[in-house]
Enzyme design. Sequence first.
Site: not given
Lengths: 228, 228
Positions: B38-40
């Site tokens: 995933s990502n921030q």
Amino acid sequence: DIMREIESQFSIQKLSGKKLLVTAGPTKEALDPIRFLSNQSSGKMGYAIAEAARQAGAEVTLISGASLADPKGMTVVHVTSAQEMHDAVMQRFATCDAVIKAAAVADYRPEHTASRKIKKSDGPMTLTMVRNPDILKALGEHKKDQLLVGFAAETDHLEDNAKKKLNSKHLDMLVANHASDGFGSETNKVTLYFADGRKQALERMQKQQVARHICNALSGLFEMSVSK
Amino acid sequence: DIMREIESQFSIQKLSGKKLLVTAGPTKEALDPIRFLSNQSSGKMGYAIAEAARQAGAEVTLISGASLADPKGMTVVHVTSAQEMHDAVMQRFATCDAVIKAAAVADYRPEHTASRKIKKSDGPMTLTMVRNPDILKALGEHKKDQLLVGFAAETDHLEDNAKKKLNSKHLDMLVANHASDGFGSETNKVTLYFADGRKQALERMQKQQVARHICNALSGLFEMSVSK
């Protein structure tokens, strides 16, 4: 009422005087400043255990990779990666009486973390993942009098995997659940496995209640270790 | 007071009668039932835009990969993976007037998703990642009268990357920010780039305010497209 229930369960402060390390939540393993690998753990089970242990009189340090509000009455240490979780736990292990390792720590991390955002290109990309330190194994090897409680969330062969982990990591208790029963949920359905071969299957219940059962079981293990 | 401020900013309901698709949050790309990439992205910027657009009179559909509370007064569609995000957007594209693509969609996904938890083994593991569908590119290719607003969060060469993306994806507006300025924060510091070469650099401000600027700019683009 709720306060009476809590008092009746914990009036004897079963974990009074005990120093507990509780770990909770997922870890995040960075690919670059934006992307990471993680897992479905919400941290709710670990936070519930930390809270139940505090109510039972323990001095609690919660080491968390989750994004939940800090509970009161305990020390909270925030970490991101498995390596940070490892360092935070090992640093405090010698001076604690028990570790409850509810965190879902990543087994692997990207071999390289890019310092800048990786630009996409056409076609596939190969990512080499290397093993993170095995915190439970390290604790099992370094332990003196401390009690060790581990967790196993599995999608299949739950009992086999649980017993294997209990033995290979030198745990005193292992809390096992099917992956679909716990992650992200307010409830959990777990089975407690003990080093002496005992097994206690709990019904599905609120994580707060599961946490109390785990603290009660831990208190029982402390009593047995005194009487040895 | 706050209500007056909102009224003064949106009293003319600048986006009244417009159907808007707003995407928000990260996507999660599963390795197995427990692990994901995933990502921030928190989703806050996209949710703020959806809310500002609704206040400006638009009929909003929010397509979200984030875990935030559903805003009222709009349709909210929850998705997990980039493929689901792609399908949800493409399905609704023909009938909307503009797409604001604030979501941080994963460029890559694991080539294979294991149906059971992958057991760890000693030594490294190689993960083959394949490209996800490029949603903005697909929208650019299919667009008729719709306005397209994209986002770029970069760690370097921000202006170059922004202009390149604006042109190559056939966007009408691009919102660019340095990755360290926006992710997870309540504020953002963005620059708006337009297809006609204009550029508007905003100060650091609350995401709610950034959202209003974006809606105002979009409203301006609608006016220009009418007068053409």
